[in-house]
Design a protein around this motif. Structure first.
Motif, PDB file in Angstrom:
ATOM      1  N   ALA A  56      -2.686  -2.092  -9.198  1.00  0.00           N
ATOM      2  CA  ALA A  56      -1.535  -2.585  -9.957  1.00  0.00           C
ATOM      3  C   ALA A  56      -0.310  -1.751  -9.632  1.00  0.00           C
ATOM      4  CB  ALA A  56      -1.820  -2.524 -11.456  1.00  0.00           C
ATOM      5  N   SER A  57       0.824  -2.381  -9.703  1.00  0.00           N
ATOM      6  CA  SER A  57       2.080  -1.660  -9.531  1.00  0.00           C
ATOM      7  C   SER A  57       2.178  -0.586 -10.619  1.00  0.00           C
ATOM      8  CB  SER A  57       3.257  -2.630  -9.640  1.00  0.00           C
ATOM      9  OG  SER A  57       4.484  -1.959  -9.528  1.00  0.00           O
ATOM     10  N   GLY A  58       2.464   0.630 -10.234  1.00  0.00           N
ATOM     11  CA  GLY A  58       2.489   1.743 -11.178  1.00  0.00           C
ATOM     12  C   GLY A  58       1.281   2.640 -11.050  1.00  0.00           C
ATOM     13  N   GLY A  59       0.193   2.127 -10.400  1.00  0.00           N
ATOM     14  CA  GLY A  59      -0.966   2.953 -10.099  1.00  0.00           C
ATOM     15  C   GLY A  59      -1.874   3.276 -11.262  1.00  0.00           C
ATOM     16  N   GLN A  60      -1.855   2.471 -12.334  1.00  0.00           N
ATOM     17  CA  GLN A  60      -2.733   2.747 -13.482  1.00  0.00           C
ATOM     18  C   GLN A  60      -4.127   2.175 -13.213  1.00  0.00           C
ATOM     19  OE1 GLN A  60       0.097   1.040 -16.399  1.00  0.00           O
ATOM     20  NE2 GLN A  60      -0.069   2.999 -17.474  1.00  0.00           N
ATOM     21  N   ARG A  61      -5.116   3.032 -13.303  1.00  0.00           N
ATOM     22  CA  ARG A  61      -6.484   2.680 -12.924  1.00  0.00           C
ATOM     23  C   ARG A  61      -7.118   1.639 -13.849  1.00  0.00           C
ATOM     24  NH1 ARG A  61     -10.406   7.696 -12.304  1.00  0.00           N
ATOM     25  NH2 ARG A  61      -9.016   8.070 -10.543  1.00  0.00           N
ATOM     26  N   ALA A  62      -6.676   1.559 -15.095  1.00  0.00           N
ATOM     27  CA  ALA A  62      -7.310   0.652 -16.057  1.00  0.00           C
ATOM     28  C   ALA A  62      -7.243  -0.803 -15.599  1.00  0.00           C
ATOM     29  CB  ALA A  62      -6.649   0.800 -17.423  1.00  0.00           C
ATOM     30  N   LEU A 112       0.819  -1.208   0.000  1.00  0.00           N
ATOM     31  CA  LEU A 112       0.000   0.000   0.000  1.00  0.00           C
ATOM     32  C   LEU A 112       0.859   1.268   0.000  1.00  0.00           C
ATOM     33  CD1 LEU A 112      -2.765  -1.139   2.509  1.00  0.00           C
ATOM     34  CD2 LEU A 112      -3.119  -0.542   0.106  1.00  0.00           C
ATOM     35  N   VAL A 113       1.979   1.233   0.714  1.00  0.00           N
ATOM     36  CA  VAL A 113       2.886   2.383   0.699  1.00  0.00           C
ATOM     37  C   VAL A 113       3.443   2.599  -0.708  1.00  0.00           C
ATOM     38  CG1 VAL A 113       5.128   3.239   1.506  1.00  0.00           C
ATOM     39  CG2 VAL A 113       3.495   2.287   3.140  1.00  0.00           C
ATOM     40  N   GLU A 114       3.799   1.517  -1.380  1.00  0.00           N
ATOM     41  CA  GLU A 114       4.286   1.624  -2.762  1.00  0.00           C
ATOM     42  C   GLU A 114       3.201   2.203  -3.672  1.00  0.00           C
ATOM     43  OE1 GLU A 114       5.578  -2.236  -3.902  1.00  0.00           O
ATOM     44  OE2 GLU A 114       7.316  -2.249  -2.553  1.00  0.00           O
ATOM     45  N   HIS A 115       1.955   1.780  -3.442  1.00  0.00           N
ATOM     46  CA  HIS A 115       0.850   2.314  -4.253  1.00  0.00           C
ATOM     47  C   HIS A 115       0.667   3.800  -3.987  1.00  0.00           C
ATOM     48  CE1 HIS A 115      -2.662   2.205  -6.732  1.00  0.00           C
ATOM     49  NE2 HIS A 115      -3.480   2.529  -5.742  1.00  0.00           N
ATOM     50  N   TYR A 116       0.780   4.199  -2.718  1.00  0.00           N
ATOM     51  CA  TYR A 116       0.680   5.632  -2.396  1.00  0.00           C
ATOM     52  C   TYR A 116       1.763   6.409  -3.147  1.00  0.00           C
ATOM     53  CZ  TYR A 116       1.872   9.935  -0.039  1.00  0.00           C
ATOM     54  OH  TYR A 116       2.205  11.235   0.199  1.00  0.00           O
ATOM     55  N   GLU A 117       2.966   5.905  -3.149  1.00  0.00           N
ATOM     56  CA  GLU A 117       4.073   6.612  -3.806  1.00  0.00           C
ATOM     57  C   GLU A 117       3.855   6.716  -5.308  1.00  0.00           C
ATOM     58  OE1 GLU A 117       7.353   4.334  -2.387  1.00  0.00           O
ATOM     59  OE2 GLU A 117       7.561   5.494  -0.521  1.00  0.00           O
ATOM     60  N   PRO A 163       0.578  -8.002 -19.063  1.00  0.00           N
ATOM     61  CA  PRO A 163       0.290  -9.154 -18.203  1.00  0.00           C
ATOM     62  C   PRO A 163       1.360  -9.433 -17.158  1.00  0.00           C
ATOM     63  CG  PRO A 163       0.879  -9.856 -20.431  1.00  0.00           C
ATOM     64  CD  PRO A 163       0.695  -8.377 -20.485  1.00  0.00           C
ATOM     65  N   SER A 164       2.562  -8.874 -17.323  1.00  0.00           N
ATOM     66  CA  SER A 164       3.628  -9.117 -16.349  1.00  0.00           C
ATOM     67  C   SER A 164       3.587  -8.143 -15.178  1.00  0.00           C
ATOM     68  CB  SER A 164       4.996  -9.027 -17.029  1.00  0.00           C
ATOM     69  OG  SER A 164       5.237  -7.718 -17.515  1.00  0.00           O
ATOM     70  N   THR A 165       2.689  -7.164 -15.215  1.00  0.00           N
ATOM     71  CA  THR A 165       2.589  -6.168 -14.143  1.00  0.00           C
ATOM     72  C   THR A 165       2.152  -6.831 -12.834  1.00  0.00           C
ATOM     73  OG1 THR A 165       2.041  -4.401 -15.695  1.00  0.00           O
ATOM     74  CG2 THR A 165       1.402  -4.072 -13.401  1.00  0.00           C
ATOM     75  N   THR A 166       2.798  -6.469 -11.735  1.00  0.00           N
ATOM     76  CA  THR A 166       2.424  -6.999 -10.422  1.00  0.00           C
ATOM     77  C   THR A 166       1.056  -6.446 -10.029  1.00  0.00           C
ATOM     78  OG1 THR A 166       4.745  -7.094  -9.771  1.00  0.00           O
ATOM     79  CG2 THR A 166       3.111  -7.237  -8.018  1.00  0.00           C
ATOM     80  N   PHE A 167       0.202  -7.341  -9.538  1.00  0.00           N
ATOM     81  CA  PHE A 167      -1.178  -6.973  -9.238  1.00  0.00           C
ATOM     82  C   PHE A 167      -1.534  -7.473  -7.847  1.00  0.00           C
ATOM     83  CE2 PHE A 167      -5.859  -7.105  -9.883  1.00  0.00           C
ATOM     84  CZ  PHE A 167      -6.032  -5.817 -10.364  1.00  0.00           C
ATOM     85  N   TYR A 168      -2.365  -6.692  -7.147  1.00  0.00           N
ATOM     86  CA  TYR A 168      -2.725  -7.014  -5.763  1.00  0.00           C
ATOM     87  C   TYR A 168      -4.246  -7.051  -5.611  1.00  0.00           C
ATOM     88  CZ  TYR A 168       2.101  -5.459  -4.957  1.00  0.00           C
ATOM     89  OH  TYR A 168       3.462  -5.293  -5.009  1.00  0.00           O
TER      90      TYR A 168
END
Length: 588
Positions: A276-282, A6-11, A325-330
């Motif tokens: 998703a890592s990078g914070g892209q809403r799509a 979550l901290v990474e997502h905030y950043e 598809p290789s993007t880290t997802f939570y």
């Protein structure tokens, strides 16, 4: 692990400018207090926004303001800098506690003096003058409040405005607040479990708002409120030391995710968040559409094609974003627990791996679709609804079962037994709705799909793959499956002989026929012979031929009992045969 993600997502979001930097957050503001050099209240402006369609009530405007204090209660006086409700800024409210309101106002006045006394700014001096000259005892009679007093006393937030600008935009005031926030607090010097850096730990973490069923004022994800939960003499959140920055960052990310209601899922009592890592809403949008059937500009076939491409490791363009598809997802599931939150599940994988598991789940669910069913693929909520009594007051699925099912889908693991048990219970218990006799019941598409998917993932010798097909398998010799087909034909004969009949043999004999065939089928076959004599020759020959073909696949005697998996095969046989009959009619 959860807090770090979550901290990474905030950043990621802070780098995009979507979220505020530490010490600042988005607040909902309804009114602006216009003050002059002397601190006089000249005007109270309504800054709420009217909906674009012109319908509904005006909504508060979001403004980036100094973060509110943590741990504020009705008794703990903790003012917010430059904005607050009427109790803190005007010394009045509608709760009938005048003394408490005045103390809150005085606390806010002292707090602002503490921060702004030495600030060389006309705006700062104006707000201090306001606090010094404002009299809560005569506040209700002030002409600027006359037509807005009721809304303001109901809890609306207000902000100061001076000389054509909001006070929080003054550079000198911003600098003072940032210094105060960065160096405020006397927490214990501990090693932060999130960032790995040593520094003052946050004793009380900010609240998380927006979890369904939790307190509207917010709930805590990390908190300790009893000696039994503490260790080494540490109180509050010192038991899980988290720096001030990390506590702000993870709660900011959570509150942002929860505020975007279009990208939040709901399973039972669990609120499901995606990021998703990078914070892209799509990525969130695609996941909610795939799992929960959320509205999207894309057709079901378009989504299906995208899913297949992602499963093959190809990137796809969705909502003007290239999904990798290789993007880290939570995926995080939160449930309410009094003033706290419970973590139902937390999953981490590549986005493509999650999509592959969802696709595999949908393929297992694939089964012949009734003509009236508009869903090309079954969303999760429809599956869970199949386990619920739709006539009960509470139509929510079992929280535990719903969460376990969701985890099984995303991890591509066997479905929980509770999903099968809930489905079988509804098949046995459900009765036709007398007010809607044509409404499907018992063996719906959703329940047949659950039976098929469950046994595909949990193979059983009494449920061979030959019956776990998308549509009717006329070559299957599995006895329970053939019995289910036979029951469907017997029901069709009865309905043809008695057009418009409301109660068929399914209403009275379905459960017993699937559990103890030897006790029911002889009676039903004798009844069918009487019905055949009512039909014209063409229909009578057609149905007789079907009966002969099916009984030829059976043994000389009907089984005394069928096991639970065998009953599932019976139910699938019935569903397949019935749908084959309806499809033939629609073609004709």
């Amino acid at each position: 692990m959860i807090l770090q993600a979550l901290v990474e997502h905030y950043e990621d979001l802070a780098a995009q400018g979507t979220l505020a930097h530490p010490g600042w957050s988005d607040a909902k503001i309804s009114y602006a207090l216009y003050i002059n050099d002397a601190g006089e209240l000249e005007q109270v402006a309504d800054i709420r926004k009217i909906p674009e369609d012109g319908k509904g009530k005006p909504k508060p405007q979001k403004k980036r303001l100094p973060s509110p204090p943590t741990g504020r209660t009705s008794l703990a006086i903790k003012p917010t800098f430059l904005w607050d409700n009427s109790k803190y800024l005007l010394g009045i409210d509608n709760k009938g506690k005048a003394e408490q309101s005045i103390k809150s106002f005085q606390g806010s006045r002292d707090f602002h003096h503490k921060l702004l006394d030495d600030v060389d700014s006309l705006a700062a001096q104006a707000v201090l003058a306001f606090f010094d000259r404002w009299d809560p005892g005569t506040a209700r009679e002030h002409p600027a409040l006359a037509d807005k007093l009721e809304d303001i006393l109901a809890g609306a937030n207000m902000v100061f405005r001076y000389n054509g600008a909001f006070l929080q935009d003054d550079p000198r005031i911003q600098e003072v607040w940032q210094d105060h926030y960065d160096f405020a607090g006397d927490g214990l010097e501990l090693l932060c479990l999130v960032t790995g850096q040593k520094g003052p730990a946050e004793p009380v973490h900010p609240s998380v708002k927006g979890v369904a069923g939790a307190q509207s004022s917010g709930a805590a994800l990390v908190s300790f409120n009893g000696d039994a939960f503490c260790s080494y003499g540490r109180k509050q959140s010192y038991n899980a030391p988290t720096s001030k920055y990390a506590a702000f960052a993870y709660t900011s990310a959570l509150n942002h995710l929860l505020a975007e209601r279009d990208y939040v899922g709901r399973i039972g009592d669990t609120t499901v968040l995606f990021w998703a890592s990078g914070g892209q809403r799509a990525y969130q949008s695609f996941s909610v559409a795939s799992l929960f059937g959320a509205p999207t500009a894309y057709s079901a076939s378009d989504l299906q094609k995208m899913m297949l491409d992602l499963c093959q490791g190809k990137s796809v363009l969705f909502e003007e974003t290239q999904l990798d598809p290789s993007t880290t997802f939570y995926v995080l599931g939160l449930s309410p627990n009094a003033a706290r939150l419970s973590v139902r599940f937390f999953l981490k994988n590549s986005f493509g791996a999650f999509i592959q598991n969802i696709q595999a789940h949908q393929e297992r669910l694939e089964i012949v679709r009734p003509s009236f069913d508009k869903f090309e693929t079954l969303p999760l909520w429809k599956l869970l609804d199949a386990t619920v009594n739709q006539k009960s007051r509470d139509k929510s699925p079992s929280p535990g079962m719903a969460g376990e099912t969701f985890r099984a889908i995303l991890n591509n693991t066997p479905y929980p037994a509770s999903l099968l048990n809930g489905t079988v219970l509804r098949i046995r218990a459900e009765q036709r709705d007398k007010d809607h006799p044509d409404k499907p019941f018992k063996m719906t598409r959703e329940r047949a799909a659950i039976l098929k998917a469950y046994y595909l993932k949990r193979p059983h010798s009494d449920m061979p793959k030959e019956v776990l097909t998308v549509s009717l398998n006329p070559d299957s010799t599995n006895i329970p499956y053939v019995l289910g087909r036979l029951f469907s034909v017997l029901e069709a004969i009865q309905s043809s002989a008695n057009p418009g009949i409301n109660t068929t043999i399914k209403d009275k004999y379905f459960n017993s026929a699937s559990a103890t065939p030897s006790r029911v089928f002889p009676t039903l076959i004798n009844l069918a012979q009487k019905h055949l004599r009512k039909l014209d020759k063409g229909w009578s020959i057609s149905y007789s031929k079907q009966l002969t073909e099916l009984t030829a696949k059976l043994e000389e005697e009907f089984p005394d009992r069928l096991s639970l998996p065998q009953q599932g095969a019976f139910q699938l046989g019935y569903y397949h045969q019935t749908q084959a009959r309806y499809q033939k009619k629609s073609l004709e």
